[in-house]
Design a protein around this motif. Structure first.
Motif, mmCIF file in Angstrom:
data_model
loop_
_atom_site.group_PDB
_atom_site.id
_atom_site.type_symbol
_atom_site.label_atom_id
_atom_site.label_comp_id
_atom_site.label_asym_id
_atom_site.label_seq_id
_atom_site.Cartn_x
_atom_site.Cartn_y
_atom_site.Cartn_z
ATOM 1 N N VAL A 443 -17.427 -0.186 -0.189
ATOM 2 C CA VAL A 443 -17.233 1.220 -0.543
ATOM 3 C C VAL A 443 -17.527 1.434 -2.025
ATOM 4 O O VAL A 443 -18.099 2.468 -2.418
ATOM 5 C CB VAL A 443 -15.794 1.652 -0.181
ATOM 6 C CG1 VAL A 443 -15.468 3.011 -0.792
ATOM 7 C CG2 VAL A 443 -15.619 1.713 1.325
ATOM 8 N N ILE A 446 -21.126 2.139 -2.768
ATOM 9 C CA ILE A 446 -21.695 3.383 -2.232
ATOM 10 C C ILE A 446 -21.144 4.611 -2.954
ATOM 11 O O ILE A 446 -21.878 5.478 -3.399
ATOM 12 C CB ILE A 446 -21.403 3.492 -0.717
ATOM 13 C CG1 ILE A 446 -22.059 2.337 0.025
ATOM 14 C CG2 ILE A 446 -21.915 4.816 -0.168
ATOM 15 C CD1 ILE A 446 -21.743 2.311 1.494
ATOM 16 N N TYR A 447 -19.815 4.665 -3.089
ATOM 17 C CA TYR A 447 -19.149 5.846 -3.643
ATOM 18 C C TYR A 447 -18.747 5.600 -5.088
ATOM 19 O O TYR A 447 -18.363 4.490 -5.457
ATOM 20 C CB TYR A 447 -17.889 6.177 -2.839
ATOM 21 C CG TYR A 447 -18.148 6.535 -1.396
ATOM 22 C CD1 TYR A 447 -18.595 7.801 -1.050
ATOM 23 C CD2 TYR A 447 -17.943 5.600 -0.391
ATOM 24 C CE1 TYR A 447 -18.830 8.123 0.273
ATOM 25 C CE2 TYR A 447 -18.170 5.914 0.940
ATOM 26 C CZ TYR A 447 -18.619 7.185 1.266
ATOM 27 O OH TYR A 447 -18.854 7.505 2.573
ATOM 28 N N GLN A 448 -18.835 6.688 -5.869
ATOM 29 C CA GLN A 448 -18.276 6.640 -7.218
ATOM 30 C C GLN A 448 -16.798 6.998 -7.195
ATOM 31 O O GLN A 448 -16.011 6.495 -7.994
ATOM 32 C CB GLN A 448 -19.032 7.596 -8.137
ATOM 33 C CG GLN A 448 -18.608 7.472 -9.603
ATOM 34 C CD GLN A 448 -19.472 8.303 -10.511
ATOM 35 O OE1 GLN A 448 -20.412 8.939 -10.053
ATOM 36 N NE2 GLN A 448 -19.172 8.309 -11.798
ATOM 37 N N SER A 449 -16.402 7.864 -6.267
ATOM 38 C CA SER A 449 -14.993 8.207 -6.067
ATOM 39 C C SER A 449 -14.795 8.555 -4.596
ATOM 40 O O SER A 449 -15.726 9.010 -3.915
ATOM 41 C CB SER A 449 -14.575 9.381 -6.959
ATOM 42 O OG SER A 449 -15.306 10.554 -6.605
ATOM 43 N N ILE A 450 -13.571 8.335 -4.118
ATOM 44 C CA ILE A 450 -13.263 8.601 -2.721
ATOM 45 C C ILE A 450 -11.781 8.943 -2.631
ATOM 46 O O ILE A 450 -10.953 8.451 -3.410
ATOM 47 C CB ILE A 450 -13.580 7.363 -1.843
ATOM 48 C CG1 ILE A 450 -13.408 7.690 -0.360
ATOM 49 C CG2 ILE A 450 -12.748 6.184 -2.228
ATOM 50 C CD1 ILE A 450 -13.872 6.571 0.555
ATOM 51 N N GLU A 451 -11.454 9.843 -1.703
ATOM 52 C CA GLU A 451 -10.051 10.199 -1.503
ATOM 53 C C GLU A 451 -9.316 9.035 -0.835
ATOM 54 O O GLU A 451 -9.864 8.326 0.010
ATOM 55 C CB GLU A 451 -9.941 11.455 -0.624
ATOM 56 C CG GLU A 451 -10.462 12.714 -1.304
ATOM 57 C CD GLU A 451 -10.238 13.938 -0.426
ATOM 58 O OE1 GLU A 451 -9.767 13.762 0.719
ATOM 59 O OE2 GLU A 451 -10.531 15.049 -0.890
ATOM 60 N N ARG A 454 -9.114 9.385 2.924
ATOM 61 C CA ARG A 454 -10.371 9.024 3.578
ATOM 62 C C ARG A 454 -10.493 7.500 3.689
ATOM 63 O O ARG A 454 -10.902 6.961 4.729
ATOM 64 C CB ARG A 454 -11.540 9.602 2.774
ATOM 65 C CG ARG A 454 -12.918 9.080 3.144
ATOM 66 C CD ARG A 454 -13.286 9.389 4.565
ATOM 67 N NE ARG A 454 -14.657 8.983 4.858
ATOM 68 C CZ ARG A 454 -15.135 8.772 6.070
ATOM 69 N NH1 ARG A 454 -14.334 8.910 7.127
ATOM 70 N NH2 ARG A 454 -16.397 8.429 6.254
ATOM 71 N N THR A 490 -7.036 10.063 -5.475
ATOM 72 C CA THR A 490 -8.418 9.604 -5.348
ATOM 73 C C THR A 490 -8.561 8.235 -5.993
ATOM 74 O O THR A 490 -7.731 7.822 -6.813
ATOM 75 C CB THR A 490 -9.402 10.578 -6.011
ATOM 76 O OG1 THR A 490 -9.061 10.713 -7.397
ATOM 77 C CG2 THR A 490 -9.351 11.934 -5.319
ATOM 78 N N SER A 492 -11.600 5.862 -8.071
ATOM 79 C CA SER A 492 -12.897 5.893 -8.747
ATOM 80 C C SER A 492 -13.359 4.463 -8.972
ATOM 81 O O SER A 492 -12.580 3.609 -9.388
ATOM 82 C CB SER A 492 -12.800 6.640 -10.082
ATOM 83 O OG SER A 492 -11.819 6.044 -10.907
#
Length: 827
Positions: A443, A446-451, A454, A490, A492
């Motif tokens: 993850v 792929i993501y810079q930030s995610i909840e 989620r 979140t 980061s």
């Protein structure tokens, strides 16, 4: 005063005479004097029954110290003449002790002793607890009945092992007794005694290695001796695992490895398989998943190489367990905060080298090396199909959205196998932790930030607290650059460009670098481009400068070569001196330890001498008591003459002569006096009984007059009770009629709603049926597509497998043809 006999047969006869009148202690003293006498040092056939009778009396009286002394004397008598007699006597002694203990256990309701150490039964703490505890008489009786016999049996085992140590003539008996002692510790759950037994066996092995020059010493280079020692240590390891004494189990593993090192021949495959199986259990219980998996790897390869009749099902079970154990190794090496603060890396590395030595490895394994070996030896082809893809999902494929779902299916399958494969259940929590870390790594790419919510949906098998803890551990161990914002809930990833992960951070499925790594790589690329530009702009000056540096390096080497050579030689000499100093220190330490042990042995000998002196005092005390007994009998005779002169004594002993009274027991004389008193008391009771009859007749006459009055009162009360019951019955019937009328009114009112109820149910049934039919069609279509895809994949795999087998067959035929051609050419 001890009795001396010219012949041992007379001592045995005298002891039997004492036993016939129930005097065991004098019989024991007679046999003890014969065994210890210097006149009977030459072994004769009569010595064996004397010794058996002596040990039987020691067991009955629970005199373990006398049994020990007698066994040592008998060993000196028969060691050079008939060692078989010593074996028979020792086995008979232990059999008697075991039978007595088993009998006490059957009579006692207490199956497990609550005493920590049999050598120290009455501690101050136990005395205080017994004073305030609520144990009943049965508990105290059970403890007094069972505990002394268990202690006696333990002392018997320990004494026999000390008696037979480092003696090649009774080596088999020594190991049999050691294994019996392990069974004793298991049967009665004696953990403290088990530790002492292991220490004693380890001390005996050390004495064998130090005193190998004795005439009867055991030769550890003998394969038969090594086999017996290995057998005993494996029983010790089994017992330690059963009692969950993992420290003792690890010491047993070290002892077994030491015996392997002494052996010139490689151990038998069955023995090594048993060793690996038990060592894997010890490693897992100690929390070392890395060496647990490494042990299973060794066991798997050993089974494949040595077992020719290995079935497909056994291969599947072993390979599946190896795969799960390997993937259960923590991705991040486990290290506590204390170890990190104290900088214990060197200690940890040394510990891993020590554990690797136990498995016969040159260097400690790593998680990645075990995975590479697993792939290199093509272990995945034998794994159960339900678990086969777990390696690809955790170590190869990059798909964070489906990772948890795929792994959950495998874990569900493992839980379903709880009855058939209970050993696989222990890997589930570790696989879940590794899945969480792999998911976080993917993850983060792929993501810079995610909840956080989620992310929690991607890991359904853990709660929010455990997920947050895993994230914090990953960030703390520098395995992942992540920050948690609790205000916005979140996460980061890669926000700090100055951050860099560890060089030994875990490597998994990779898609792209983190922003911090990209910045670092850009600076590296810029430096390389500038270096190339400088070479293009000033090629001549650069070459000249390099040549000058090369000449300066050569000149510096020639100038300092001799000095460096002398420094290296001096360093070598310093190392040799340091080794010699360390060896001298080790020799000095061993000498001090030997002196300390000798001092302890001297203390033990002094304590034994003191005990013998105490026993001599006790025997002297018993002799004095016998003299007092004779004086007491004389006093009793004089007193009997005085009693017979009294009126009561004359009646009681009128038919008994004074000479017969001397042979009677004092209790019998007292009973005679009591009997005379009872006779007079009986006559008094007869007179009282006649008076009692008169009172009884008078009371009976009064009762006859009361009977008609009681019957009349009963009839009056019965009539009143009948009238009351009829009144209450009429009231109950009227109440039931009123309740029925109300119930009929409610039924009439509710019957108007039946039609509405039927319409509502029919409507709901039709709608749900339509929805079910639509879902059924969709699910059926989906499953048909899945089956079609699976059949295509199976046909493709079968085609590739057949093609590979055909190529292998052609290759083998070519090899056979080449060998045939070569043989023809040589002929």
């Amino acid at each position: 005063m001890p009795a001396y006999f010219q012949r041992p047969e007379n001592a045995l006869k005298r002891a039997n005479e004492f036993l016939e009148v129930g005097k065991k202690q004098p019989a024991l003293d007679v046999l003890y004097d014969v065994i210890k006498s210097k006149k009977h040092r030459t072994w004769q056939k009569i010595h064996e029954p004397i010794m058996l009778k002596y040990l039987e009396l020691c067991v009955d009286l629970r005199k373990s110290h006398l049994a020990k002394e007698g066994l040592y004397q008998y060993k000196n008598i028969c060691q050079q003449v008939n060692i078989k007699s010593l074996e028979d006597v020792v086995r008979a002694y232990l059999k008697l002790a075991e039978d007595k203990t088993e009998t006490a256990k059957e009579e006692s309701q207490q199956m497990v002793l609550d005493i920590e150490d049999l050598d120290n039964i009455q501690t101050p703490e136990s005395v205080l607890l017994s004073a305030v505890s609520g144990e009943d008489t049965q508990d105290r009786t059970d403890r007094l009945l069972l505990t002394p016999w268990v202690k006696f049996l333990w002392e018997s085992y320990r004494q026999c092992l000390d008696l037979l140590r480092n003696n090649s003539k009774v080596e088999r008996l020594y190991h049999d007794i050691a294994q019996q002692a392990f069974k004793f510790c298991l049967q009665y759950t004696r953990k403290a005694e088990f530790r002492k037994l292991c220490d004693n066996l380890r001390m005996h092995l050390g004495q064998i290695q130090r005193h190998h020059n004795q005439s009867t010493a055991i030769n550890l280079n003998n394969p038969e001796s090594q086999s017996m020692h290995l057998e005993t240590r494996l029983v010790q390891l089994d017992s330690a695992i059963s009692m969950e004494l993992w420290q003792e189990a690890f010491k047993a593993v070290e002892d077994i490895h030491g015996l392997f090192a002494l052996s010139k021949k490689p151990p038998k495959p069955q023995l090594m398989a048993n060793y690996y199986n038990k060592v894997s259990t010890v490693f897992w219980k100690s929390g070392n998943a890395l060496f647990h998996a490494c042990t299973l790897h060794r066991l798997y390869h050993l089974s494949r190489e040595m077992r020719k009749n290995l079935t497909q099902e056994e291969m599947q079970r072993m390979s599946t367990r190896v795969l799960l154990a390997t993937l259960s190794i923590p991705i991040t090496p486990e290290r506590t905060d204390i170890a990190r603060l104290l900088d214990m890396d060197g200690i940890i590395v040394e510990k891993h080298r020590r554990l690797a030595t136990l498995l016969g490895l040159q260097s400690p394994p790593t998680r990645q090396s075990l995975i590479n070996d697993m792939v290199r030896f093509n272990l995945l082809q034998y794994v159960v199909p339900d678990v086969k893809d777990l390696y690809n999902w955790l170590e190869v494929d990059f798909h964070p959205l489906k990772l948890s779902g795929r792994v959950t299916k495998v874990l569900d399958w493992v839980r379903e196998q709880a009855e058939k494969e209970s050993d696989l259940q222990q890997y589930v929590p570790h696989l879940q932790n590794n899945t969480i870390l792999r998911l976080l790594q993917q993850v983060a790419q792929i993501y810079q930030s995610i909840e956080f919510n989620r992310l929690a949906t991607l890991v359904p098998f853990v709660d929010a607290f455990q997920l947050e803890r895993s994230i914090v551990d990953a960030a703390r161990h520098c395995d992942l650059q992540v920050r948690i914002d609790h205000s916005s809930r979140t996460l980061s990833f890669g926000s700090d460009l100055n951050y860099s992960t560890k060089e030994d951070s875990p490597v998994g499925p990779f898609l792209q670098n983190m922003p911090s790594e990209q910045i670092r790589n850009q600076l590296t690329a810029m430096s390389a481009s500038l270096a190339k530009a400088i070479q293009v702009i000033k090629p001549t000056s650069i070459l000249q400068e390099r040549e000058e540096q090369h000449q300066q390096a050569i000149a510096a080497y020639l100038k300092n070569a001799r000095k460096d050579h002398q420094r290296i030689l001096a360093r070598r000499q310093t190392i040799e001196e340091r080794k010699e100093r360390l060896e001298s220190l080790n020799i000095q330490r061993e000498k001090e330890e030997l002196e300390q042990r000798e001092a302890e042995m001297q203390k033990v000998r002094k304590a034994e001498e003191e005990r013998l002196r105490q026993e001599a005092k006790e025997r002297e005390k018993e002799r004095i008591m016998q003299e007092h007994e004779q004086i007491k009998k004389k006093t009793v005779r004089e007193r009997l003459e005085q009693i017979k002169k009294t009126e009561l004594g004359a009646k009681a002993f009128k038919d008994i002569d004074i000479e017969d009274l001397e042979e009677l027991d004092p209790d019998f004389i007292m009973a005679k006096q009591v009997e005379q008193l009872e006779k007079e008391k009986k006559e008094l009771q007869e007179r009282l009984k006649n008076q009692e009859k008169k009172i009884d007749y008078f009371e009976r006459a009064e009762r006859l007059e009361e009977i008609p009055l009681i019957k009349k009162a009963y009839e009056e009360q019965r009539v009143k009770d009948m009238e009351l019951w009829e009144l209450q019955e009429e009231e109950r019937i009227s109440n039931m009629k009123v309740e029925r009328e109300k119930a009929l009114e409610h039924k009439k009112r509710m019957s108007r709603m039946i039609e509405d109820k039927e319409n509502f149910l029919s409507k709901i049934t039709v709608e749900k049926l339509k929805a079910f039919q639509a879902r059924l069609v969709e699910e059926r279509k989906k499953r048909m597509e899945e089956r079609k895809r699976k059949r295509k994949e199976d046909r493709r795999n079968d085609y590739y497998r057949m093609k590979e087998e055909e190529a292998q067959r052609i290759h083998e035929e070519q090899l056979k043809k080449g060998e045939t051609t070569g043989s023809i050419t040589m002929s």
